[in-house]
Design an enzyme around this catalytic site. Structure first.
Site, mmCIF file in Angstrom:
data_model
loop_
_atom_site.group_PDB
_atom_site.id
_atom_site.type_symbol
_atom_site.label_atom_id
_atom_site.label_comp_id
_atom_site.label_asym_id
_atom_site.label_seq_id
_atom_site.Cartn_x
_atom_site.Cartn_y
_atom_site.Cartn_z
ATOM 1 N N CYS A 1 0.835 -1.216 0.000
ATOM 2 C CA CYS A 1 0.000 0.000 0.000
ATOM 3 C C CYS A 1 0.865 1.259 0.000
ATOM 4 C CB CYS A 1 -0.932 -0.028 1.212
ATOM 5 S SG CYS A 1 -1.701 1.558 1.586
ATOM 6 N N CYS B 1 0.406 3.477 3.026
ATOM 7 C CA CYS B 1 1.068 2.900 4.212
ATOM 8 C C CYS B 1 2.553 3.229 4.197
ATOM 9 C CB CYS B 1 0.872 1.382 4.246
ATOM 10 S SG CYS B 1 -0.853 0.849 4.284
ATOM 11 N N CYS C 1 -8.711 -1.018 -9.270
ATOM 12 C CA CYS C 1 -8.854 -1.940 -8.136
ATOM 13 C C CYS C 1 -7.921 -3.142 -8.281
ATOM 14 C CB CYS C 1 -10.319 -2.393 -8.045
ATOM 15 S SG CYS C 1 -10.583 -3.872 -7.060
ATOM 16 N N CYS D 1 -9.696 -6.505 -8.335
ATOM 17 C CA CYS D 1 -10.384 -6.730 -9.604
ATOM 18 C C CYS D 1 -9.405 -7.247 -10.662
ATOM 19 C CB CYS D 1 -11.034 -5.441 -10.103
ATOM 20 S SG CYS D 1 -12.216 -4.703 -8.940
#
Length: 511
Positions: A62, A65, A405, A408
């Site tokens: 991330c 993050c 995404c 996805c």
């Protein structure tokens, strides 16, 4: 904090160069890390030992993050010297063994920071800044009492900044006081609270109030507003509605970010006016819009205004164009949109009245219907949803996705395999719907994250898919739930899927 491969590389370089470099590296390696690292094996024991501990739920991939990591570590270092020390921790919930904790704490995005109190018996979301000094200030306030007592004008001056809520009481006991303190505890992650016996210590306005009364200070509109009803639900609603401007301004001013956040996180319908501030009609539009905002105050609509020049990102997000401004848009349930293009000042009030009366149709944006749709996974857009899904008379497995995404992207080749498996079955369609580029009509599908997958059977039954994202599990799900156009005596297709309930749902990216 250096990654493991970088550390190994550094060790090699230092060994090759000189012993002195090795000593330098050893000193760095021994540097203390102030953020505790937790996992499923020690999480409960560590949290149980603390009345107040802060935990970041993160994933190594991330970007947000990664950006937070050095600020979080710096804040942990500073707060380790606080009296008493405030402990910051982190847990990688991308690890399979830690995902049960992600489910327990309803982690839907990264990073998510939780404040855990009383040995983990209570949990609240961290809603403060993401830079070290802001983290420190926010957590110091959160670690103290939910409401600070104001005993002097100096106390009031130090505490009352931005939006601040003060309970004024004739005595610091009784039903109203207890209700106020309980509400302060509940809402402390969103607002700053204080209480006092003497209204004369407070700034802005007359000082003869003895209470019990709640006074909300704010740096906009009427600067402060009072409320005397200590019914919990009414008091909470008063705080929520009074803590944002009557009309929130969408611009690049960092001071407005907190109000924008409150505007977009509100459960109210959200009215937004985007216009070009340099036009002749701009001032008249602003005036009429504010008059309407006053008219609907307290009726479940929040209002925002933005210059189209500085609101370009917002227009793009809502898939609107510069040549359509002035635009007034209402978003309901953070999903359904109602739009008036090229609005004129005198049209604002009657259009909003029509909206409130249910007389404005939903605005549904659609990509063009594909000229060819020959791939195994069929493309569905808003304008083709009725024909491909509702009127097809087929069993349609439909994925709602967004191109950005990550989950996805991982699912895409699996759905491709599923679609290939059904190419010879005329009663089953595998399809996808880009929900970031197409609107979903009210009452059709509930989509709260990506990917969301539904099976709409030939007879119209709607089934939400929450199984594992494997070809076998998806085929098994279709075979169990599909409608057959002809009576078939044979068993459904054999798969290797385990049809037992799973312990946790697959992750979804937030909208």
């Amino acid at each position: 904090m250096a990654s493991s491969h970088l550390i190994r590389f550094s060790v090699l370089v230092f060994v090759l160069l000189s012993a002195s470099f090795t000593e330098i590296y050893a000193d760095k390696a021994e540097a203390k890390e102030f953020v505790l690292t937790l996992d499923h094996s020690n999480f409960s024991d560590v949290v149980a030992k603390h009345d107040f501990i802060v935990v970041e739920f993160y994933a190594p991939w991330c970007g947000h993050c990664m950006k937070l990591a050095p600020e979080y570590e710096k804040a942990a270092s500073i707060l380790s010297s606080h009296d008493p020390p405030i402990v910051l921790a982190k847990i990688d919930v991308n690890e399979e063994s830690n995902r049960g904790l992600a489910s327990q704490f309803e982690i839907r995005g990264f990073p998510t920071i939780k404040i855990l109190r009383n040995g983990g018996k209570s949990s609240q979301d961290y809603k403060g800044p993401r830079e070290a000094d802001g983290i420190v200030d926010y957590l110091k306030q959160q670690n103290g009492p939910a409401s600070a007592e104001i005993k002097s004008a100096e106390d009031a001056s130090n505490l009352i900044k931005d939006v601040f809520i003060v309970g004024i009481f004739p005595k610091l006991s009784g039903e109203e006081f207890d209700t106020y303190i309980a509400l302060a505890e509940k809402l402390r992650s969103d607002y700053a609270f204080g209480h006092t016996l003497d209204a004369k210590l407070l700034p802005r306005g007359e000082t003869s109030v003895s209470g019990p009364i709640v006074r909300l200070f704010k740096p906009f509109d009427e600067l402060f507003v009072d409320f005397k009803d200590f019914d919990v639900a009414k008091l909470e609603k008063f705080i929520e509605e009074s803590s944002i401007p009557l009309v929130t301004v969408f611009d690049n001013d960092p001071n407005n970010h907190v109000y924008l956040s409150k505007f977009f996180s509100s459960s109210n319908d959200k009215a937004m006016l985007f216009l070009n501030y340099t036009t002749e009609a701009a001032e008249s539009l602003k005036l009429k819009y504010r008059e309407v905002a006053e008219q609907y105050k307290g009726e479940g609509i929040s209002f925002l205004i933005g210059d189209s020049q500085s609101s370009e990102a917002a227009l793009k997000y809502f898939r609107l164009k510069e040549d359509q401004v002035p635009i007034i848009l209402v978003q309901r349930n953070d999903r359904f949109k109602y739009v008036k293009f090229n609005v004129e000042p005198e049209q604002i009030a009657p259009w909003l009245k029509d909206y409130k009366n249910g007389n404005v149709p939903q605005y549904i944006k659609s990509e063009p219907i594909p000229e060819s749709n020959d791939e195994p996974v069929k493309v569905v857009v808003a304008d083709s949803l009725q024909d491909v899904v509702y009127k097809s008379g087929k069993n349609v497995l439909l994925e709602f996705y967004s191109p950005w995404c990550g989950h996805c992207k991982k699912l895409a080749p699996i759905l491709e395999e599923v679609a290939v498996s059904y190419e010879s079955d005329p009663d089953v369609v595998i399809a996808k719907f880009d929900a970031s580029a197409n609107d979903i009509a009210n009452g059709e599908f509930e989509v709260e994250g990506y990917p969301t997958v539904y099976l709409r059977t030939a007879s119209g039954k709607l089934v939400d898919y929450n199984g594992d994202r494997t070809k076998e599990d998806i085929i098994n799900f279709i075979e169990i739930n599909r409608d057959k156009t002809e009576q078939v005596d044979s068993e459904p297709k054999d798969t290797e899927a385990d049809s037992k309930p799973k312990d946790s749902k697959p992750a979804k990216d937030e909208l």
